[in-house]
Design a protein around this motif. Structure first.
Motif, PDB file in Angstrom:
ATOM      1  N   CYS A  90      53.416  44.104  89.831  1.00 43.55           N
ATOM      2  CA  CYS A  90      53.637  43.108  88.680  1.00 43.55           C
ATOM      3  C   CYS A  90      54.730  43.811  87.614  1.00 43.55           C
ATOM      4  CB  CYS A  90      52.504  42.594  87.955  1.00 43.55           C
ATOM      5  SG  CYS A  90      51.687  41.402  88.880  1.00 43.55           S
ATOM      6  N   GLU A  91      54.467  45.047  87.410  1.00 35.46           N
ATOM      7  CA  GLU A  91      55.363  46.043  86.552  1.00 35.46           C
ATOM      8  C   GLU A  91      56.583  46.047  87.089  1.00 35.46           C
ATOM      9  OE1 GLU A  91      52.888  49.499  86.153  1.00 35.46           O
ATOM     10  OE2 GLU A  91      51.721  48.517  84.572  1.00 35.46           O
ATOM     11  N   TYR A 133      53.740  38.512  84.536  1.00 41.54           N
ATOM     12  CA  TYR A 133      52.881  38.996  83.432  1.00 41.54           C
ATOM     13  C   TYR A 133      51.500  38.343  83.531  1.00 41.54           C
ATOM     14  CZ  TYR A 133      57.201  40.121  80.671  1.00 41.54           C
ATOM     15  OH  TYR A 133      58.168  40.531  80.076  1.00 41.54           O
ATOM     16  N   ILE A 134      51.333  37.187  84.022  1.00 43.46           N
ATOM     17  CA  ILE A 134      49.990  36.194  84.224  1.00 43.46           C
ATOM     18  C   ILE A 134      49.297  37.175  85.114  1.00 43.46           C
ATOM     19  CG2 ILE A 134      49.096  34.126  84.787  1.00 43.46           C
ATOM     20  CD1 ILE A 134      51.384  32.948  83.416  1.00 43.46           C
ATOM     21  N   ALA A 170      44.613  40.692  86.752  1.00 39.68           N
ATOM     22  CA  ALA A 170      44.447  42.161  87.568  1.00 39.68           C
ATOM     23  C   ALA A 170      43.746  42.922  86.342  1.00 39.68           C
ATOM     24  CB  ALA A 170      45.528  42.876  88.325  1.00 39.68           C
ATOM     25  N   GLU A 171      44.208  42.982  85.142  1.00 34.37           N
ATOM     26  CA  GLU A 171      43.853  43.992  84.352  1.00 34.37           C
ATOM     27  C   GLU A 171      42.332  43.232  83.825  1.00 34.37           C
ATOM     28  OE1 GLU A 171      47.879  45.699  82.281  1.00 34.37           O
ATOM     29  OE2 GLU A 171      47.028  43.813  81.761  1.00 34.37           O
ATOM     30  N   LEU A 172      42.391  42.005  83.548  1.00 36.86           N
ATOM     31  CA  LEU A 172      41.243  41.218  83.447  1.00 36.86           C
ATOM     32  C   LEU A 172      40.098  41.683  84.313  1.00 36.86           C
ATOM     33  CD1 LEU A 172      39.446  39.578  81.321  1.00 36.86           C
ATOM     34  CD2 LEU A 172      40.588  37.559  82.534  1.00 36.86           C
ATOM     35  N   CYS A 229      45.131  43.805  78.827  1.00 41.40           N
ATOM     36  CA  CYS A 229      45.267  42.507  79.276  1.00 41.40           C
ATOM     37  C   CYS A 229      45.680  41.696  78.114  1.00 41.40           C
ATOM     38  CB  CYS A 229      43.803  41.845  79.725  1.00 41.40           C
ATOM     39  SG  CYS A 229      43.976  40.041  80.372  1.00 41.40           S
ATOM     40  N   ALA A 230      45.181  41.854  76.991  1.00 40.78           N
ATOM     41  CA  ALA A 230      45.641  41.505  75.826  1.00 40.78           C
ATOM     42  C   ALA A 230      47.238  41.399  75.386  1.00 40.78           C
ATOM     43  CB  ALA A 230      44.844  41.402  74.453  1.00 40.78           C
ATOM     44  N   ASP A 231      47.331  42.786  75.571  1.00 41.81           N
ATOM     45  CA  ASP A 231      48.759  43.399  75.232  1.00 41.81           C
ATOM     46  C   ASP A 231      49.880  42.649  76.232  1.00 41.81           C
ATOM     47  OD1 ASP A 231      48.023  44.852  73.206  1.00 41.81           O
ATOM     48  OD2 ASP A 231      47.928  46.656  74.241  1.00 41.81           O
ATOM     49  N   THR A 232      49.488  42.395  77.646  1.00 43.67           N
ATOM     50  CA  THR A 232      50.366  42.114  78.483  1.00 43.67           C
ATOM     51  C   THR A 232      50.529  40.448  78.277  1.00 43.67           C
ATOM     52  OG1 THR A 232      49.531  43.330  80.249  1.00 43.67           O
ATOM     53  CG2 THR A 232      50.759  41.460  81.099  1.00 43.67           C
TER      54      THR A 232
END
Length: 572
Positions: free
Chosen positions: A437-438, A451-452, A457-459, A467-470
């Motif tokens: 994704c990056e 981004y979603i 994945a971070e969540l 996750c919040a920053d993304t």
């Protein structure tokens, strides 16, 4: 005490050169760390290296790269430990791996140079398999007791020479062929039954390891050998008249070369070669031909230099230079495969950092060239459709394989990375999904789906802050382009879900315990200590509508959302 606290104390002890204490602290940090931490193993490896316990240093360094095989510094640690154990070939491979991961890794570059210095020293050569024999501490006594060598060992100069060879067996091949008496002694050594002589314990002693300063420093170059006896004046070598004349031609040619008068320089290099056979003149002629852009001729000249050099047993460094110049010519001709071949042959003769760097850069260019030749947008689309079919059927490995082919066929199509990330997430390979994704976001910062998927994945791995920053970044991008899009609502819903999970009560936790934990959260503490946010919150107490106005600011919106999810701000 937490792993981070123990690590900080360990770093402090290391800086104070209290290595045993640092090892104890890093060991405790490793034990209490919730997940394997490659940095802790790296730090403990540095401690062991500093006190010359290279076997322990190597174990920790290998564990470090096992945990994180993409961290270049870990391979620096492995290389340093291998250098300390005198495993120079292993150390080379480790430092080269570090440079593969980080081309600007100065520690690895310095490490390779230290290995070169140790290998070649002042013209060292292989020890002809006699290193163990010369390391025997009783060798002098045995030679004096042996009837075949007793008379020779009465000569102080020969005794001194043998002692020098004991200190550095790699010079055997050089010394014995220039000293007939020493040649007889070496012959005697090869014929001695060492176990049959009194005191004949032939087990070789182990040389003390080199000191390898750590952290972030290359292995120290080999110390100069101790002087045993004052060397006698060398007999001045007689230089043939033909060599003197040839060198005069070469000097004149060098001056013309510097002035870029290449044709005239080539003529004089030819005269030098015709006068005296030294492949240096051919190498210089090839350099002039290279500067003229006559690469094929330069290649032919260097190949002649190699053949002639082999015939006359020329210095291997000169032969290495010939091969390197052939590699440079092929590089100019954009024949990267041939350039790689000749750079490798040069390194086989004589290893230098300059040629090693050229080889690595050429190999990288060759890899990029092959990748570019593989690009085909039509076949990329075929792979995408195939990946979609696999994904629909639930064949996640098949989908990953198809999307990987899609990426190779068209690396600029962000859908390949995003779709592969979706398949990887199904396989629970969340870190790999995040990396894909990056890469998609790097190629196209407006591709919201990446981004979603990254946030999901971070969540999944409970990286709530990331996750919040993304999602905040995604919201800012989408709000500018499509203020009323469905993706914007999806972003907000996912953001709310991430915050809810982040501040949800843990199993068995009371409400009071949950609030106490939340109030210690670093981000919550930072927001509450922000003077601007304090002013906004005070205004909101008297005028709730003012809060809605402030939330139009993305930065304030994000902070208010955190406080609301944490239960600090409550809505009716």
């Amino acid at each position: 005490m937490s792993a981070d606290e123990l690590k900080a104390q360990g770093n402090k002890a290391f800086s104070a050169k209290q290595f045993d204490k640092a090892i104890e602290l890093f060991t405790k940090a490793i034990e209490v760390s919730p997940t394997p931490n490659h940095v802790l193993y790296s730090n403990r490896s540095a401690c062991y290296t500093s006190i010359h316990q290279y076997n322990e240093a190597l174990k920790d360094a290998q564990e470090c790269v096992k945990i994180n095989p993409t961290w270049a510094k870990g391979y620096n640690r492995v290389g340093a430990a291998q250098f300390g154990l005198n495993d120079l070939e292993g150390a080379k491979l480790s430092y080269e791996k570090a440079l593969d991961l980080d081309e600007s890794n100065k520690i690895a570059q310095a490490g390779l140079q230290a290995i070169v210095d140790k290998e070649i020293g002042s013209g060292q050569m292989p020890d002809m398999g006699m290193g163990k024999i010369f390391s025997d501490p009783h060798l002098i006594e045995k030679l004096k007791a042996n009837p075949k060598s007793a008379e020779l060992m009465k000569d102080p100069e020969i005794v001194a020479k043998v002692r020098q060879l004991q200190a550095n067996p790699t010079t055997v091949s050089q010394e014995m062929f220039t000293n007939p008496k020493l040649m007889q002694v070496v012959a005697c050594i090869l014929g001695i039954d060492l176990n049959g002589i009194p005191g004949g314990d032939v087990s070789a002693t182990t040389a003390s390891s080199e000191d390898v300063p750590m952290p972030d420093a290359p292995p120290a170059p080999k110390a100069a050998p101790k002087k045993t006896e004052a060397p006698k004046k060398k007999v001045e070598e007689v230089v043939p008249d033909s060599k003197k004349e040839a060198d005069e031609f070469k000097a004149q040619a060098n001056a013309l070369y510097k002035k870029k008068h290449f044709d005239d320089a080539i003529e004089l290099y030819n005269k030098a070669w015709d006068t005296h056979k030294d492949i240096t003149y051919l190498n210089n002629r090839a350099a002039a031909e290279f500067e003229k852009g006559d690469y094929d001729t330069a290649i032919a000249t260097c190949k002649t230099a190699v053949d002639e050099g082999r015939e006359m047993r020329a210095d291997y460094k000169l032969v290495a230079k010939s091969f390197a110049r052939i590699g440079n010519c092929y590089l100019k001709k954009n024949d990267l495969k041939s350039a790689t071949e000749f750079f490798e042959r040069s390194l086989t003769e004589h290893r230098t950092p300059d040629v090693l760097n050229k080889l690595r850069a050429t190999e990288k260019a060759l890899k990029n060239q092959a990748a570019e030749a593989y690009i085909d947008e039509a076949k990329s689309e075929e792979a995408r459709l195939q990946g979609k079919e696999y994904f629909t059927k639930g064949d996640w490995p098949g989908a990953v394989k198809a999307y990987t082919e899609m990426i190779k066929r068209n690396p600029k199509d962000v859908r390949g990375y995003s779709n592969r990330a979706a398949a990887l997430a199904k396989l629970m390979s969340f870190p790999d999904a995040i990396r894909d994704c990056e890469q998609a976001i790097k190629i196209d910062p407006t591709f919201i789906r990446a981004y979603i998927r990254k946030a999901n994945a971070e969540l999944a791995i409970k990286e709530y802050k990331k996750c919040a920053d993304t999602l905040s970044e995604a919201r800012e991008v989408e709000a500018k382009a499509n203020p009323n899009s469905a993706q914007l609502r999806e972003i907000d819903q996912l953001h709310q879900r991430a915050l809810s999970q982040r501040f949800a009560p843990l199993d068995g936790e009371t409400y009071e315990q949950t609030m106490a934990r939340i109030q210690k959260d670093p981000e919550v503490v930072e927001i509450l200590n922000d003077p601007v946010m304090n002013t906004i919150l005070q205004q909101a107490q008297n005028n709730p509508a003012a809060l809605q106005e402030h939330m139009k600011n993305p930065a304030v919106y994000k902070k208010i959302l955190v406080l609301m999810s944490a239960g600090i701000i409550r809505t009716r």
